[in-house]
Enzyme design. Structure first.
Site, PDB file in Angstrom:
ATOM      1  N   GLN A 234      -2.664   4.044  -0.621  1.00  0.00           N
ATOM      2  CA  GLN A 234      -3.272   3.183   0.663  1.00  0.00           C
ATOM      3  C   GLN A 234      -3.054   4.238   1.865  1.00  0.00           C
ATOM      4  OE1 GLN A 234      -1.952  -0.680   0.840  1.00  0.00           O
ATOM      5  NE2 GLN A 234      -1.340  -0.646  -1.329  1.00  0.00           N
ATOM      6  N   LYS A 250       2.647   3.236   8.937  1.00  0.00           N
ATOM      7  CA  LYS A 250       2.004   2.314   8.055  1.00  0.00           C
ATOM      8  C   LYS A 250       1.269   1.273   8.911  1.00  0.00           C
ATOM      9  CE  LYS A 250       4.104   3.505   3.615  1.00  0.00           C
ATOM     10  NZ  LYS A 250       4.894   2.895   2.374  1.00  0.00           N
ATOM     11  N   GLU A 271       0.531  -2.833   0.834  1.00  0.00           N
ATOM     12  CA  GLU A 271       1.766  -2.590   1.385  1.00  0.00           C
ATOM     13  C   GLU A 271       1.606  -3.457   2.888  1.00  0.00           C
ATOM     14  OE1 GLU A 271       1.895   1.730   1.696  1.00  0.00           O
ATOM     15  OE2 GLU A 271       2.390   2.026  -0.445  1.00  0.00           O
ATOM     16  N   ALA A 353       8.531   5.409  10.027  1.00  0.00           N
ATOM     17  CA  ALA A 353       9.598   5.912   9.372  1.00  0.00           C
ATOM     18  C   ALA A 353       9.943   7.253   9.556  1.00  0.00           C
ATOM     19  CB  ALA A 353       9.247   5.637   7.935  1.00  0.00           C
ATOM     20  N   ASP A 422       7.818  -1.798  -7.671  1.00  0.00           N
ATOM     21  CA  ASP A 422       7.303  -0.778  -7.690  1.00  0.00           C
ATOM     22  C   ASP A 422       8.266   0.499  -7.528  1.00  0.00           C
ATOM     23  OD1 ASP A 422       4.773   0.703  -7.677  1.00  0.00           O
ATOM     24  OD2 ASP A 422       4.748   0.963  -5.648  1.00  0.00           O
ATOM     25  N   GLU A 427      14.502   9.772  -5.551  1.00  0.00           N
ATOM     26  CA  GLU A 427      14.497  11.273  -5.234  1.00  0.00           C
ATOM     27  C   GLU A 427      15.942  11.419  -4.794  1.00  0.00           C
ATOM     28  OE1 GLU A 427      12.094  12.838  -2.426  1.00  0.00           O
ATOM     29  OE2 GLU A 427      10.046  11.917  -3.112  1.00  0.00           O
ATOM     30  N   ASP A 442       9.724   4.263   0.273  1.00  0.00           N
ATOM     31  CA  ASP A 442       8.309   3.492  -0.164  1.00  0.00           C
ATOM     32  C   ASP A 442       8.328   2.047  -0.378  1.00  0.00           C
ATOM     33  OD1 ASP A 442       5.897   3.061  -0.577  1.00  0.00           O
ATOM     34  OD2 ASP A 442       5.591   4.279  -2.374  1.00  0.00           O
TER      35      ASP A 442
END
Length: 541
Positions: A234, A250, A271, A353, A422, A427, A442
């Protein structure tokens, strides 16, 4: 004179008789009211009924509780710090801490403690919540009784949650070492201070006040450059500000009332910009500090985006039939006229973010989540069919030693509260090795449903029967009050520029999910016969 004295004496007698009669009437009135509180048996306490796992516990009104103060202490804490309920609480009452049990108390006491407490009328919770469970209340009471040092629930009953979090962090504060690249670097802007403050155990710490300044920068600093982020399903943009800081943009696609349709798979869900903002604030409230600082912002599509965009992105701008400015960008899915992002007429909202340090100077490693979903419409993942995945995971690195498996449990708690299905990867920073935190990145597919709690997200906790002690204590604190998670989040999110970030049904779902996480832990200890020390692990994080 004698006649006057006789008249005065008569008046005094009448007054005394009247006062005695009034006192008698007041005593009789109070005794009748106390009988209502105690039940039909007079001085005998009214037995607490077992209402089952999901039934709500009926709470007595505050005025009735005040009639019998023998069960409560004063409004100050035992430490003398004046730990009382804040102005937003309905009343100020703290419970007397239970007697400490000896170290030799057996696990059998905890397992059968609920039965022993069914006839106890005092309710350990200090506020009225929409979600409560009598069995869970009894379970927590027994934990507190067996080991008050590890489970001092009653000690903090009157403390507002954010104050409790500060007090709790003082006793378990760890920073470790920072990123080596910033060892001799002095930053001047807030985003540079954020990069320098990243350490072995979190992206920032509770006492790092520059985070609030960074959030303000995200919401107000002028934009000087816009480019579209490559990859992903997206649309996402990279905004650069006048201080050279960068953020991930976003856009707003739906109104706050929009919920994920029940027939949509988690991997085709849209999202939500407000979900990113709410996820950061929830992560901060939980004391995890594993989500990059994220803030909401009012965006002018023409002035802030189109004016600084490259030719490829500018070509996707158009005017809708309603006269609104729209664009759709380029991406794998949902980047067409049907799924365009539109202003009103050219103003919209977005989440921004903060960017992490570039991977060239702060390399990161991507790990596959052991409880990753299949992302197929036709088959399920191994853990959805079999319950023995945790046994396999425990036996191999990096989950067989250190904090990693408990961090997975924290991530599970976080995802269940937000409703995020999801979480396929996570990480870590390579410079910190395996003894470090997992980043919760995310979160755009969170907060999609208000009435449905996806219990499969809790599979890691349910299959491993494991939770971090500090996380468990925070959840219990929000369950017992005086503040619920929804009330804390409502207050924290009110400071964001695009408030209200979440509507009340989404916030209320948080309280219900807190209770369900604690019920899973209770089930592990009681029904599966696990010792509580092997389920609730204290690794001092």
């Amino acid at each position: 004179m004698p006649r006057c004295r006789r008249k005065v004496s008569a008046i005094v007698c009448v007054i005394c008789t009247t006062v005695l009669c009034l006192n008698t009437l007041i005593v009789l009135r109070l005794s009748n009211t106390a009988t209502l509180v105690e039940g039909d048996g007079g001085s005998q306490p009214h037995p607490v009924q077992d209402l089952g796992d999901s039934a709500g516990l009926a709470h007595l009104p505050a005025w009735r509780k005040r009639l019998n103060k023998s069960n409560y202490t004063s409004d100050t804490s035992p430490e003398g710090e004046g730990v009382g309920v804040g102005d937003h609480e309905p009343y100020k009452l703290n419970y007397m801490p239970p007697q400490k049990a000896t170290e030799g108390d057996s696990e059998k006491t905890l397992k059968h403690g609920q039965e022993n407490h069914k006839n106890v009328s005092s309710n350990p919770r200090t506020f009225k919540s929409n979600y409560s469970d009598q069995k869970l209340d009894n379970f927590l009471r027994v934990l507190n009784r067996i080991n008050n040092e590890s489970f001092p629930f009653s000690t903090y009953d009157g403390v507002p949650y954010l104050k409790f979090l500060r007090m709790y962090r003082k006793s378990s504060r760890r920073r470790g070492f920072g990123l080596p690249v910033y060892k001799n670097y002095k930053g001047v802007t807030n985003w540079e201070r954020f990069h320098m403050g990243i350490h072995q155990y979190g992206l920032y710490s509770q006492e790092d006040h520059y985070i609030d300044d960074l959030l303000k920068d995200l919401a107000t600093l002028p934009v000087v450059d816009v480019e579209q982020k490559e990859g992903g399903t997206q649309l996402k943009l990279i905004l650069t500000f006048t201080d050279e800081g960068q953020s991930l943009f976003k856009p707003r696609r739906f109104p706050r009332t929009y919920e994920t349709p029940p027939d949509h798979f988690y991997f085709v869900d849209f999202e939500r910009h407000n979900a990113e903002i709410a996820a950061f604030n929830l992560d901060r409230v939980l004391g995890f500090h594993r989500v990059p600082p994220t803030a909401g912002r009012k965006i002018n599509m023409t002035h802030d985006i189109k004016r600084f965009a490259d030719h490829k992105l500018v070509k996707t701008f158009f005017y809708s039939p309603a006269g609104n400015v729209c664009f759709h960008g380029s991406c794998s899915y949902y980047c067409d006229t049907t799924h365009a992002i539109c202003g009103n007429p050219d103003t919209s909202e977005a989440s921004l973010a903060t960017f992490l340090p570039p991977e060239k100077i702060a390399p990161r490693k991507t790990w596959r989540n052991p409880w990753k979903r299949s992302y197929s419409k036709h088959r399920k993942a191994y853990w959805e069919v079999y319950d023995d995945l945790c046994d396999k995971v425990r036996s191999r690195p990096p989950y067989n030693t250190g904090r990693r498996l408990l961090d997975i449990m924290d991530m599970t708690v976080f995802d269940f509260l937000t409703g995020n299905m999801d979480r396929h990867h996570y990480e870590t920073f390579l410079d910190f090795g395996n003894e470090t935190f997992l980043m919760h990145l995310d979160n755009g597919r969170s907060f999609g449903k208000t009435k449905h709690d996806e219990m499969s997200i809790l599979a890691p906790i349910n299959q491993c029967c494991l939770i971090r002690h500090s996380t468990f204590i925070k959840l219990v604190k929000m369950y017992r009050g005086p503040e619920s998670l929804s009330s804390v989040m409502r207050r924290v999110l009110s400071a964001d520029m695009i408030s209200p970030v979440l509507l009340d049904p989404f916030l209320d779902a948080l309280d219900r999910r807190v209770m369900k996480i604690l019920q899973i832990v209770m089930d592990c200890v009681n029904r599966r016969g696990q010792p509580y020390k092997s389920v609730i692990i204290d690794d001092f994080f």
